[in-house]
Design a protein around this motif. Structure first.
Motif, PDB file in Angstrom:
ATOM      1  N   ARG A   1      41.140  51.326  37.677  1.00  0.00           N
ATOM      2  CA  ARG A   1      40.952  51.190  36.250  1.00  0.00           C
ATOM      3  C   ARG A   1      42.263  51.229  35.476  1.00  0.00           C
ATOM      4  N   SER A   2      42.294  50.356  34.449  1.00  0.00           N
ATOM      5  CA  SER A   2      43.432  50.358  33.559  1.00  0.00           C
ATOM      6  C   SER A   2      42.899  49.976  32.177  1.00  0.00           C
ATOM      7  N   PHE A   3      43.761  49.480  31.309  1.00  0.00           N
ATOM      8  CA  PHE A   3      43.344  49.172  29.933  1.00  0.00           C
ATOM      9  C   PHE A   3      42.169  48.198  29.953  1.00  0.00           C
ATOM     10  N   GLU A   4      41.093  48.571  29.265  1.00  0.00           N
ATOM     11  CA  GLU A   4      39.850  47.808  29.377  1.00  0.00           C
ATOM     12  C   GLU A   4      39.949  46.397  28.816  1.00  0.00           C
ATOM     13  N   ALA A   5      40.955  46.130  27.990  1.00  0.00           N
ATOM     14  CA  ALA A   5      41.092  44.768  27.444  1.00  0.00           C
ATOM     15  C   ALA A   5      41.597  43.784  28.500  1.00  0.00           C
ATOM     16  N   TYR A   6      42.201  44.263  29.601  1.00  0.00           N
ATOM     17  CA  TYR A   6      42.778  43.304  30.570  1.00  0.00           C
ATOM     18  C   TYR A   6      41.744  42.288  31.070  1.00  0.00           C
ATOM     19  N   PRO A   7      40.612  42.765  31.657  1.00  0.00           N
ATOM     20  CA  PRO A   7      39.662  41.747  32.144  1.00  0.00           C
ATOM     21  C   PRO A   7      39.110  40.868  31.032  1.00  0.00           C
ATOM     22  N   ILE A   8      39.027  41.412  29.814  1.00  0.00           N
ATOM     23  CA  ILE A   8      38.459  40.636  28.708  1.00  0.00           C
ATOM     24  C   ILE A   8      39.394  39.495  28.309  1.00  0.00           C
ATOM     25  N   VAL A   9      40.676  39.806  28.117  1.00  0.00           N
ATOM     26  CA  VAL A   9      41.581  38.730  27.687  1.00  0.00           C
ATOM     27  C   VAL A   9      41.782  37.701  28.811  1.00  0.00           C
ATOM     28  N   VAL A  10      41.699  38.149  30.056  1.00  0.00           N
ATOM     29  CA  VAL A  10      41.816  37.207  31.177  1.00  0.00           C
ATOM     30  C   VAL A  10      40.640  36.237  31.154  1.00  0.00           C
TER      31      VAL A  10
ATOM     32  N   GLY B   1      40.047  32.027  30.391  1.00  0.00           N
ATOM     33  CA  GLY B   1      39.473  31.164  31.426  1.00  0.00           C
ATOM     34  C   GLY B   1      40.064  31.390  32.802  1.00  0.00           C
ATOM     35  N   ALA B   2      40.947  32.397  32.917  1.00  0.00           N
ATOM     36  CA  ALA B   2      41.578  32.681  34.208  1.00  0.00           C
ATOM     37  C   ALA B   2      40.729  33.680  34.994  1.00  0.00           C
ATOM     38  N   THR B   3      41.176  33.985  36.202  1.00  0.00           N
ATOM     39  CA  THR B   3      40.433  34.890  37.072  1.00  0.00           C
ATOM     40  C   THR B   3      41.212  36.185  37.231  1.00  0.00           C
ATOM     41  N   GLY B   4      40.569  37.297  36.906  1.00  0.00           N
ATOM     42  CA  GLY B   4      41.213  38.594  37.066  1.00  0.00           C
ATOM     43  C   GLY B   4      41.147  39.056  38.511  1.00  0.00           C
ATOM     44  N   VAL B   5      42.209  39.676  38.964  1.00  0.00           N
ATOM     45  CA  VAL B   5      42.235  40.265  40.308  1.00  0.00           C
ATOM     46  C   VAL B   5      42.528  41.756  40.140  1.00  0.00           C
ATOM     47  N   PRO B   6      41.452  42.566  39.980  1.00  0.00           N
ATOM     48  CA  PRO B   6      41.662  43.998  39.763  1.00  0.00           C
ATOM     49  C   PRO B   6      41.981  44.699  41.076  1.00  0.00           C
ATOM     50  N   VAL B   7      43.017  45.515  41.081  1.00  0.00           N
ATOM     51  CA  VAL B   7      43.428  46.218  42.307  1.00  0.00           C
ATOM     52  C   VAL B   7      43.220  47.720  42.083  1.00  0.00           C
ATOM     53  N   PRO B   8      42.368  48.364  42.909  1.00  0.00           N
ATOM     54  CA  PRO B   8      42.040  49.776  42.673  1.00  0.00           C
ATOM     55  C   PRO B   8      43.278  50.671  42.659  1.00  0.00           C
ATOM     56  N   LEU B   9      43.189  51.711  41.815  1.00  0.00           N
ATOM     57  CA  LEU B   9      44.251  52.723  41.762  1.00  0.00           C
ATOM     58  C   LEU B   9      44.255  53.523  43.065  1.00  0.00           C
ATOM     59  N   THR B  10      45.346  54.250  43.298  1.00  0.00           N
ATOM     60  CA  THR B  10      45.395  55.160  44.442  1.00  0.00           C
ATOM     61  C   THR B  10      44.558  56.405  44.131  1.00  0.00           C
ATOM     62  N   ALA B  11      44.404  57.273  45.136  1.00  0.00           N
ATOM     63  CA  ALA B  11      43.590  58.483  44.946  1.00  0.00           C
ATOM     64  C   ALA B  11      44.189  59.381  43.871  1.00  0.00           C
ATOM     65  N   ASP B  12      45.497  59.336  43.673  1.00  0.00           N
ATOM     66  CA  ASP B  12      46.074  60.160  42.609  1.00  0.00           C
ATOM     67  C   ASP B  12      46.237  59.383  41.303  1.00  0.00           C
ATOM     68  N   GLU B  13      45.393  58.357  41.129  1.00  0.00           N
ATOM     69  CA  GLU B  13      45.226  57.666  39.839  1.00  0.00           C
ATOM     70  C   GLU B  13      46.444  56.843  39.437  1.00  0.00           C
ATOM     71  N   ARG B  14      47.244  56.415  40.420  1.00  0.00           N
ATOM     72  CA  ARG B  14      48.433  55.608  40.121  1.00  0.00           C
ATOM     73  C   ARG B  14      48.190  54.140  40.492  1.00  0.00           C
ATOM     74  N   HIS B  15      49.021  53.236  39.959  1.00  0.00           N
ATOM     75  CA  HIS B  15      48.990  51.843  40.424  1.00  0.00           C
ATOM     76  C   HIS B  15      49.307  51.830  41.928  1.00  0.00           C
ATOM     77  N   ASP B  16      48.570  51.021  42.679  1.00  0.00           N
ATOM     78  CA  ASP B  16      48.856  50.833  44.100  1.00  0.00           C
ATOM     79  C   ASP B  16      49.707  49.557  44.203  1.00  0.00           C
ATOM     80  N   LEU B  17      51.020  49.733  44.045  1.00  0.00           N
ATOM     81  CA  LEU B  17      51.877  48.545  43.938  1.00  0.00           C
ATOM     82  C   LEU B  17      51.958  47.762  45.240  1.00  0.00           C
ATOM     83  N   ASP B  18      51.789  48.452  46.376  1.00  0.00           N
ATOM     84  CA  ASP B  18      51.741  47.728  47.655  1.00  0.00           C
ATOM     85  C   ASP B  18      50.555  46.772  47.671  1.00  0.00           C
TER      86      ASP B  18
END
Ligand code: PMP
Length: 358
Positions: A114-123, A127-144
């Motif tokens: 989860r991140s800012f809720e507007a991301y999937p909406i503006v995507v 007309g583009a396709t969102g690719v949501p990537v789950p956060l890590t267990a400690d609630e951080r971006h999983d950059l890998d």
């Protein structure tokens, strides 16, 4: 002839709603504290109010479309050329333009979730396709995982630092390693809406990172630390081709004269505003320490809110907060996000948290 009226795009009728923070009124009509939208609890500075009052006499005219006074003030403040800046109707307006200028049907936009809720909406609006990537267990971006999610269809990556609604900020080293893996023709936006509340010494230096990399841009706002949420003004820092594209796609006159004047006055009053931000950071640390003392597993937060992962209890704890006079922000069956507000408001929330923990 259709009985149903004009046909709208399917992508529009299936848009998820942007749920605004609830108004600060308890179910029984009592006033309540609003800790649901990450707003600044302080009223506008007297100097900002005075500028607004005098700007009112000109609102029969259109505003300066290029916000030239504000752009010049920002350029001086940030040490960037004016043609690296683009203003917009809140940073969410600029965010929508970032999608417009990079991605359309068939293109992918990678972001954490989860991140800012507007991301999937503006995507989806784009007309583009969102690719949501789950956060890590400690609630951080999983950059890998985010780097691995990039394909030849990826046109845009959104990184939220500190992350709304969970709180952690991205570190310079991890961002550098990530950017080294991103093709140069993919735009990476660092959404720094909560930048001023960040006290992580290892945090990513957005300005230095964008200077080094033509495919990096910054998204910032006057809504949070500067306390101008109601005036709707945000901006991007980006290399000239990207900044020019943002300016070209802006809603004409989308930043009002009042917003421009208030933003310039706020930049001039930054010392005063910084004291307020510092006080909110002290208050944040008090809230986090109290919650941890109650036994809650609170993720690190570098923003003006805290995140409690509550799962199935999300709605009931949010309702208990409202009954106690504080409106917080529930997200599905995931958790609640609670803005750091007035001390009394935070204490009311801590009272509910103490009984919910016990
Ligand atoms: N980015 C993030 C991460 C946010 O949390 C928000 C506001 N909730 C925004 C952008 C947009 O704020 P604004 O449009 O008020 O600038």
């Amino acid at each position: 002839q259709s009985r149903h009226g004009p046909r709208l795009k399917a992508s529009v009728s299936s848009l998820p709603a942007y749920v605004p923070g609830r108004p600060a009124t308890a179910p029984d009509g009592r006033p309540a504290y609003k800790l649901s939208s990450n707003e600044n609890p302080y009223p506008p500075l007297p100097s900002v109010q005075a500028v607004l009052a005098s700007a009112l006499s000109d609102i029969n005219r259109y505003p300066d479309m290029g916000a030239s006074g504000l752009v010049a003030a920002l350029a001086a403040r940030l040490g960037v050329p004016a043609d690296h800046l683009a203003t917009g109707t809140g940073s969410v307006g600029v965010l929508q333009q970032f999608v417009q200028v990079t991605a359309g049907p068939g293109d992918e936009v990678v972001h954490a979730w989860r991140s800012f809720e507007a991301y999937p909406i503006v995507v989806q609006i784009g007309g583009a396709t969102g690719v949501p990537v789950p956060l890590t267990a400690d609630e951080r971006h999983d950059l890998d995982a985010m780097a691995a999610a990039i394909t030849e269809r990826t046109r845009l990556v959104l990184l939220c630092t500190p992350n709304n609604p969970t709180g952690p900020a991205l570190r310079q080293a991890e961002v550098d390693a990530f950017l080294d893996r991103v093709p140069g023709d993919v735009l990476v936006v660092l959404d720094e809406a909560y930048l001023e509340f960040n006290r992580d010494p290892e945090t990513v230096d957005g300005l230095a990172t964008y200077r080094d990399r033509p495919n990096v841009a910054l998204l910032r706002t006057f809504s949070k630390a500067y306390g101008l949420a109601g005036l709707r003004i945000g901006y991007a820092v980006a290399h000239p081709p990207v900044a020019a594209a943002l300016r070209a796609t802006a809603v004409p006159f989308g930043v009002s004269a009042l917003a421009q004047a208030a933003a310039v006055a706020s930049l001039a009053a930054e010392d005063e505003l910084r004291e307020r931000v510092d006080a909110l950071v002290v208050e944040r640390e008090r809230v986090v320490a109290a919650l941890r003392g109650q036994g809650w597993d609170v993720p690190e937060t570098q923003a003006n809110f805290v995140w409690l992962r509550l799962g199935e209890r999300t709605a009931s704890v949010a309702a208990e907060c409202e009954a106690a006079g504080v409106v917080v922000r529930p997200f599905g069956n995931e958790g609640i996000r609670v803005t750091v507000g007035e001390r009394e408001a935070n204490d009311l929330f801590l009272g509910v948290a103490a009984s919910a923990a016990g």
